[in-house]
Design a protein around this motif. Structure first.
Motif, PDB file in Angstrom:
ATOM      1  N   UNK A  37       0.818  -1.222   0.000  1.00 32.06           N
ATOM      2  CA  UNK A  37       0.000   0.000   0.000  1.00 32.06           C
ATOM      3  C   UNK A  37       0.851   1.271   0.000  1.00 32.06           C
ATOM      4  N   UNK A  38       0.530   2.163  -0.939  1.00 33.71           N
ATOM      5  CA  UNK A  38       1.247   3.430  -1.028  1.00 33.71           C
ATOM      6  C   UNK A  38       2.494   3.405  -1.889  1.00 33.71           C
ATOM      7  N   UNK A  39       2.914   2.209  -2.320  1.00 35.76           N
ATOM      8  CA  UNK A  39       4.122   2.112  -3.146  1.00 35.76           C
ATOM      9  C   UNK A  39       3.886   2.753  -4.507  1.00 35.76           C
ATOM     10  N   UNK A  40       4.904   3.424  -5.033  1.00 35.45           N
ATOM     11  CA  UNK A  40       4.828   4.016  -6.364  1.00 35.45           C
ATOM     12  C   UNK A  40       5.664   3.174  -7.328  1.00 35.45           C
ATOM     13  N   UNK A  41       5.203   3.087  -8.558  1.00 34.98           N
ATOM     14  CA  UNK A  41       5.829   2.198  -9.542  1.00 34.98           C
ATOM     15  C   UNK A  41       6.865   2.926 -10.394  1.00 34.98           C
ATOM     16  N   UNK A  42       8.055   2.331 -10.476  1.00 35.80           N
ATOM     17  CA  UNK A  42       9.122   2.746 -11.390  1.00 35.80           C
ATOM     18  C   UNK A  42       9.812   1.464 -11.854  1.00 35.80           C
ATOM     19  N   UNK A  43       9.258   0.798 -12.893  1.00 32.56           N
ATOM     20  CA  UNK A  43       9.787  -0.508 -13.318  1.00 32.56           C
ATOM     21  C   UNK A  43      11.274  -0.476 -13.676  1.00 32.56           C
ATOM     22  N   UNK A  44      11.976  -1.529 -13.296  1.00 23.22           N
ATOM     23  CA  UNK A  44      13.403  -1.626 -13.582  1.00 23.22           C
ATOM     24  C   UNK A  44      13.661  -1.586 -15.089  1.00 23.22           C
ATOM     25  N   UNK A  45      12.766  -2.161 -15.893  1.00 18.27           N
ATOM     26  CA  UNK A  45      12.978  -2.211 -17.344  1.00 18.27           C
ATOM     27  C   UNK A  45      13.031  -0.819 -17.972  1.00 18.27           C
ATOM     28  N   UNK A  46      12.413   0.156 -17.332  1.00 21.70           N
ATOM     29  CA  UNK A  46      12.421   1.527 -17.853  1.00 21.70           C
ATOM     30  C   UNK A  46      12.928   2.499 -16.783  1.00 21.70           C
ATOM     31  N   UNK A  47      13.718   1.988 -15.847  1.00 25.51           N
ATOM     32  CA  UNK A  47      14.159   2.762 -14.684  1.00 25.51           C
ATOM     33  C   UNK A  47      14.952   3.989 -15.105  1.00 25.51           C
ATOM     34  N   UNK A  48      14.496   5.154 -14.665  1.00 23.20           N
ATOM     35  CA  UNK A  48      15.147   6.421 -14.962  1.00 23.20           C
ATOM     36  C   UNK A  48      15.578   7.060 -13.644  1.00 23.20           C
ATOM     37  N   UNK A  49      16.879   6.986 -13.332  1.00 25.54           N
ATOM     38  CA  UNK A  49      17.353   7.534 -12.061  1.00 25.54           C
ATOM     39  C   UNK A  49      16.981   8.999 -11.852  1.00 25.54           C
ATOM     40  N   UNK A  50      16.961   9.788 -12.918  1.00 25.44           N
ATOM     41  CA  UNK A  50      16.638  11.214 -12.762  1.00 25.44           C
ATOM     42  C   UNK A  50      15.168  11.413 -12.413  1.00 25.44           C
ATOM     43  N   UNK A  51      14.287  10.581 -12.986  1.00 27.47           N
ATOM     44  CA  UNK A  51      12.860  10.666 -12.637  1.00 27.47           C
ATOM     45  C   UNK A  51      12.665  10.279 -11.176  1.00 27.47           C
ATOM     46  N   UNK A  52      13.402   9.273 -10.726  1.00 27.99           N
ATOM     47  CA  UNK A  52      13.312   8.848  -9.331  1.00 27.99           C
ATOM     48  C   UNK A  52      13.869   9.939  -8.414  1.00 27.99           C
ATOM     49  N   UNK A  53      14.959  10.574  -8.828  1.00 24.60           N
ATOM     50  CA  UNK A  53      15.536  11.674  -8.037  1.00 24.60           C
ATOM     51  C   UNK A  53      14.534  12.814  -7.898  1.00 24.60           C
ATOM     52  N   UNK A  54      13.826  13.129  -8.987  1.00 20.77           N
ATOM     53  CA  UNK A  54      12.820  14.197  -8.951  1.00 20.77           C
ATOM     54  C   UNK A  54      11.665  13.815  -8.028  1.00 20.77           C
ATOM     55  N   UNK A  55      11.252  12.555  -8.085  1.00 27.55           N
ATOM     56  CA  UNK A  55      10.182  12.059  -7.210  1.00 27.55           C
ATOM     57  C   UNK A  55      10.595  12.193  -5.743  1.00 27.55           C
ATOM     58  N   UNK A  56      11.811  11.762  -5.435  1.00 27.76           N
ATOM     59  CA  UNK A  56      12.314  11.812  -4.063  1.00 27.76           C
ATOM     60  C   UNK A  56      12.368  13.263  -3.574  1.00 27.76           C
ATOM     61  N   UNK A  57      12.863  14.159  -4.426  1.00 30.26           N
ATOM     62  CA  UNK A  57      12.985  15.577  -4.047  1.00 30.26           C
ATOM     63  C   UNK A  57      11.605  16.186  -3.794  1.00 30.26           C
ATOM     64  N   UNK A  58      10.642  15.840  -4.649  1.00 33.72           N
ATOM     65  CA  UNK A  58       9.295  16.403  -4.514  1.00 33.72           C
ATOM     66  C   UNK A  58       8.547  15.807  -3.332  1.00 33.72           C
ATOM     67  N   UNK A  59       8.814  14.540  -3.031  1.00 31.54           N
ATOM     68  CA  UNK A  59       8.065  13.836  -1.989  1.00 31.54           C
ATOM     69  C   UNK A  59       8.577  14.155  -0.588  1.00 31.54           C
ATOM     70  N   UNK A  60       9.902  14.114  -0.419  1.00 30.78           N
ATOM     71  CA  UNK A  60      10.494  14.447   0.869  1.00 30.78           C
ATOM     72  C   UNK A  60      10.606  13.315   1.865  1.00 30.78           C
ATOM     73  N   UNK A  61       9.959  12.183   1.593  1.00 36.01           N
ATOM     74  CA  UNK A  61      10.078  11.046   2.511  1.00 36.01           C
ATOM     75  C   UNK A  61      11.333  10.243   2.209  1.00 36.01           C
ATOM     76  N   UNK A  62      11.689   9.363   3.111  1.00 31.79           N
ATOM     77  CA  UNK A  62      12.862   8.488   2.995  1.00 31.79           C
ATOM     78  C   UNK A  62      12.584   7.441   1.908  1.00 31.79           C
ATOM     79  N   UNK A  63      13.361   7.430   0.812  1.00 29.91           N
ATOM     80  CA  UNK A  63      13.101   6.494  -0.280  1.00 29.91           C
ATOM     81  C   UNK A  63      13.655   5.094  -0.008  1.00 29.91           C
ATOM     82  N   UNK A  64      12.825   4.094  -0.303  1.00 28.53           N
ATOM     83  CA  UNK A  64      13.231   2.697  -0.159  1.00 28.53           C
ATOM     84  C   UNK A  64      12.774   1.956  -1.410  1.00 28.53           C
ATOM     85  N   UNK A  65      13.699   1.282  -2.070  1.00 25.53           N
ATOM     86  CA  UNK A  65      13.344   0.519  -3.262  1.00 25.53           C
ATOM     87  C   UNK A  65      12.850  -0.870  -2.866  1.00 25.53           C
TER      88      UNK A  65
END
Length: 106
Positions: A37-65
């Motif tokens: 519950x609450x997990x956001x999807x970023x599939x490894x097959x299309x994994x974009x580190x910069x998109x994940x970095x932007x998500x983390x910056x915008x969200x502010x919570x502790x990121x866990x893959x």
């Protein structure tokens, strides 16, 4: 590369107190069949580190893959770190551990 393994109880606490952002790196069909519950999807097959970095910056919570069993999450973690994204934690047991323990799923 730093990889920190988290267990189910740690992930549950982080979700419960609202401090953790679970980033699921499984594929679309796996996520749609059930996810933490609450997990956001970023599939490894299309994994974009910069998109994940932007998500983390915008969200502010502790990121866990997270993934199915803790293998793909490490691959995503290494890709993110190689791209300079500040993330080091993953859920070692992944969705299989979560589901097997009878935890709630979406």
């Amino acid at each position: 590369m730093q990889v920190v393994d988290l267990d189910r109880e740690t992930v549950k606490r982080g979700l419960s107190d609202g401090t953790m952002l679970v980033i699921d790196v499984r594929e679309d069909h796996e996520y749609e069949a059930g996810h933490i519950p609450g997990a956001v999807l970023h599939p490894l097959s299309t994994f974009d580190p910069q998109a994940v970095a932007a998500l983390i910056a915008a969200d502010g919570r502790r990121p866990v893959l997270s993934c199915g069993s803790g293998v793909r999450s490490v691959h995503a973690l290494m890709a993110a770190q190689k791209a300079g994204v500040d993330i080091s934690e993953h859920y070692k047991g992944g969705f299989k551990d979560w589901y097997a323990a009878g935890e709630a799923i979406e």
